[in-house]
Design an enzyme around this catalytic site. Structure first.
Site, PDB file in Angstrom:
ATOM      1  N   THR A 174       0.837  -1.213   0.000  1.00  0.00           N
ATOM      2  CA  THR A 174       0.000   0.000   0.000  1.00  0.00           C
ATOM      3  C   THR A 174       0.865   1.253   0.000  1.00  0.00           C
ATOM      4  O   THR A 174       0.385   2.342  -0.275  1.00  0.00           O
ATOM      5  CB  THR A 174      -0.930   0.053   1.231  1.00  0.00           C
ATOM      6  OG1 THR A 174      -0.127  -0.011   2.423  1.00  0.00           O
ATOM      7  CG2 THR A 174      -1.920  -1.095   1.227  1.00  0.00           C
ATOM      8  N   ASN A 272       5.211  -3.492  13.307  1.00  0.00           N
ATOM      9  CA  ASN A 272       4.944  -4.234  14.535  1.00  0.00           C
ATOM     10  C   ASN A 272       5.297  -5.712  14.428  1.00  0.00           C
ATOM     11  O   ASN A 272       5.522  -6.241  13.347  1.00  0.00           O
ATOM     12  CB  ASN A 272       3.460  -4.107  14.902  1.00  0.00           C
ATOM     13  CG  ASN A 272       2.540  -4.587  13.786  1.00  0.00           C
ATOM     14  OD1 ASN A 272       2.285  -3.865  12.838  1.00  0.00           O
ATOM     15  ND2 ASN A 272       2.070  -5.820  13.890  1.00  0.00           N
ATOM     16  N   ASP A 317       1.161  -3.363  18.432  1.00  0.00           N
ATOM     17  CA  ASP A 317       1.049  -2.836  17.067  1.00  0.00           C
ATOM     18  C   ASP A 317       1.677  -1.447  16.978  1.00  0.00           C
ATOM     19  O   ASP A 317       1.225  -0.594  16.222  1.00  0.00           O
ATOM     20  CB  ASP A 317      -0.425  -2.809  16.597  1.00  0.00           C
ATOM     21  CG  ASP A 317      -0.572  -2.584  15.092  1.00  0.00           C
ATOM     22  OD1 ASP A 317       0.444  -2.673  14.377  1.00  0.00           O
ATOM     23  OD2 ASP A 317      -1.696  -2.315  14.647  1.00  0.00           O
TER      24      ASP A 317
HETATM   25 CA    CA Z   1       0.081  -3.257  12.145  1.00  0.00          CA
END
Ligand code: CA
Length: 697
Positions: A174, A272, A317
């Protein structure tokens, strides 16, 4: 309430250039005064700053729409446009690329890589794309399915295409590539699913791979990778334990990649850990290099130079992938070449670019995980209460962070960094009692069934109101905010600062706003009718300054629906503004969304409960808390839930695979699908009853 906020935000949490003419042989040397916007962040320093000042504090009130273009998708638009050679290039959801005449707005060409619809299932956070890169007569972009594609800037025809990932694994792209000294640098995403992160460089002319650097060590049972990261394998491997990470470990380089011309260093932001739960991932031991780190590499060879790990043993995260800005600051009477970043964890890092050693690291807003730095160390003290391997923990920020991919901007004129933040983000994290790797879904090791909204709509509204944002003007030398504009919603857009003393930013509720860079006073606003999350840019053509931004709400999905309950799905647009612009974009049509009348008898409570848990484990991450949707259709209003056969054809037989709704036959039985349908009917009944009582009031 706290519990709900916790779980709710867990949800929130889960949420996880130009045709360069031949004469411009060295794009990385683009002068700051250029009227073009050749690199994702403007120039290689990636300050998201424009030196143009035709549009100023005194005349911004005359800013109007010059032209616009409407795209063929209502999914999220996250791209920062690139302007060069009189053209503006953008990428859209589903990795499509468009080139326009930057003055007239005439569409010159578009390119659709025809990403398969079912790839959407492997994208944690919508089928977005954050932009292209341009060098010479080539346009480069990453497709969601892992391809890196070079196009002819003049015609939009494909020149080469390489698969940068294993198509059998849930990798996605992305992020925008960068072009550095003849190489195209690209990362990837997928840490929520279970992949091993890396960044790769390809020859810009041929597409041949030049080097690759892995951010996580290989399985100890297999040998070295034959990659640029091989010499760092012992260093990395010593910090990983057990076997929980062997399906990948995470550490994806899904967004920020910045080139430092002065030191010929490439900085990558590493994501993460996978699974999130440090207990499952690494027996709760070791730093897990290079998760949550900024790593400096030699752009020519991929060789390691330095790293700084923000979060040893990352568990929340907390990515270090957010945008990085290079600048020279005067600190303590010394001129320092620094890198600045505000990652999800909420600290404002000022890091010496030459050495990788922090100069300062200060929370922008209060965060619960951080207990300071021990004297003489830049290894943070992490609150032991933030770990949740043996139960659960409420932690701020949560998975969506204080600041995510939405670019912040630095104005060398004001000396301030303008940071779009999520002001009071938090999440409840609950460990899974038993973890088994699922090759077809999320593998965070956290319990999704704990993620839910209360039934009472008033309480949902109260929670949604608590999820606010802010635009913070941060002084990176004094390490404090100079001004702050509080905002109604989280997920406000990326930022542009200009020499005209302006800061531009969009909002998720569809406004595009200009603020005074020195005071934060609002000077101008445009009603876009569609949420804006992407970063604006500015460019000059034939003596006219323009401001451009992509409109189109989307991105991570889970907590979107209930925070934006009135949101309609609207087609993305590229909006171009100039002084005295007189164009007008048509208002979006309002599509009625009546509540469904469910005539089937209500299912037993036990069935609904099974349906709720099955929904949480299989559907929630895309269809949202309480099935309210947000990016995807609101399932409470979907006629498919009134028809058992239709529902089964979608959920088990894959009738909507081309749109990303794959068949769940591999995970769900007929009875499971039916329980989900009954749960959705239950949610639809609640919606109808709430809307009826709201009308009666
Ligand atoms: Ca993530």
């Amino acid at each position: 309430m706290l519990k709900y906020i916790g779980s709710l935000l867990t949800a929130a949490a889960l949420a996880c250039a130009s045709v360069m003419l031949a004469s411009c042989a060295k794009p990385e040397m683009a002068p700051a005064a250029s009227g073009e916007w050749r690199v994702n962040g403007g120039t290689n320093d990636e300050q998201h700053y424009s030196p143009l000042q035709q549009i100023s504090q005194s005349n911004v009130g005359r800013l109007g729409l010059g032209w616009f273009y409407e795209f063929d998708t209502d999914r999220g638009q996250e791209a920062t446009p690139i302007v060069a050679g009189g053209r503006i290039y953008v990428s859209t959801a589903w990795s499509k690329v468009f080139a326009f005449d930057a003055g007239s707005g005439k569409l010159l060409w578009s390119f659709d890589p025809k990403v398969r619809g079912d790839k959407a299932f492997e994208a944690c956070c919508d089928v977005v794309n954050r932009g292209v890169a341009v060098e010479g007569n080539r346009v480069f972009f990453g497709a969601l399915d892992g391809r890196l594609i070079a196009l002819d800037a003049g015609t939009g025809k494909a020149l080469w295409s390489v698969q940068t990932t294993d198509p059998k694994k849930p990798y996605t792209i992305t992020g925008a590539p960068r072009v550095v000294r003849g190489k195209v640098i690209i990362g990837n995403g997928g840490a929520e699913y279970g992949v091993r992160g890396y960044v790769s460089a390809y020859d810009a002319a041929s597409g041949k791979m030049a080097w690759r650097f892995y951010t996580v060590p290989p399985n100890p049972k297999s040998g070295p990778d034959g990659a640029a990261s091989d010499p760092q394998i012992p260093m990395m491997a010593a910090t990983w334990h057990g076997e929980g990470w062997l399906n990948g470990g995470g550490g994806t380089v899904w967004d920020s990649i910045v080139y430092d011309e002065k030191y010929n260093q490439l900085y990558i932001g590493v994501g993460n850990g996978g699974p999130y739960d440090y207990g499952i991932r690494s027996q709760g031991k070791g730093d897990n290099l290079f998760l949550s780190s900024i790593v400096a590499l030699n752009p020519d060879t991929g060789k390691y130079i330095w790293h700084y790990q923000q979060i040893p043993g990352e568990s929340w995260d907390y990515t270090a992938t957010q945008n990085m800005i290079l600048a020279t600051l005067s600190i303590g009477g010394q001129s320092r070449d620094v890198l600045m970043q505000v990652p999800k964890n909420g600290l404002f890092y000022v890091i010496d670019r030459r050495t990788g050693v922090p100069v300062s690291a200060t929370p922008v807003v209060p965060v619960s995980w951080f207990k300071g730095f021990p004297a003489g160390s830049w290894r943070p003290s992490i609150d032991p209460k933030a770990y949740y391997s043996k139960g659960s923990a409420l932690v701020s920020p949560g998975m969506t962070g204080v600041h995510s991919w939405h670019p912040m901007a630095f104005s060398p004129t004001s000396g301030l960094v303008y940071v779009p933040i999520q002001a009071n983000n938090a999440a409840g994290y609950t460990a899974l009692k038993t973890f088994k790797f699922n090759p077809h879904g999320w593998n965070t090791g956290t319990d999704l069934t704990e993620v839910r909204l209360p039934e009472d709509p008033a309480r949902i509204e109260a929670i949604a109101k608590g999820a606010t944002g802010a635009l913070v003007a941060w002084d990176p030398v004094a390490q404090k905010a100079r001004w702050r504009v509080d905002q109604q919603y989280e997920r406000n857009g990326g930022v542009l600062a200009t020499a005209g003393g302006l800061v531009f930013q969009g909002t998720p509720d569809g406004r595009f706003v200009a603020y005074a860079a020195d005071t934060g006073r609002k000077l101008w606003e445009y009603a876009a009718g569609n949420g804006i999350i992407a970063a604006p840019i500015s460019y000059e053509l034939n003596g006219q300054q323009y401001v451009a931004v992509m409109a189109g709400f989307g991105g991570s999905t889970i907590a979107t629906g209930f925070q934006f309950p009135q949101r309609e799905r609207r087609a993305g647009r590229l909006l171009i503004f100039r002084l005295d612009g007189k164009a007008s974009a048509p208002a979006y049509p309002t599509i009625p969304r009546p509540a469904l009348q469910i005539t089937e008898p209500e299912a037993p409570a036990a069935t609904i409960k099974v349906g709720e848990a099955t929904f949480a484990n299989n559907c929630l991450v895309c269809h949202g808390l309480g099935a309210i949707g947000g990016i995807l259709p609101d399932l409470r209003r979907s006629p498919a839930i009134t028809d058992k056969v239709v529902f089964k054809s979608i959920v088990l037989d894959g009738a909507l695979t081309s749109q990303g709704m794959i068949s769940f036959r591999h995970r769900l039985s007929d009875a499971d699908a039916e329980a989900i349908r009954k749960y959705l009917q239950y949610r639809a009944r609640a919606l109808a009853s709430n809307e009826a009582s709201a009308q009666a009031r």
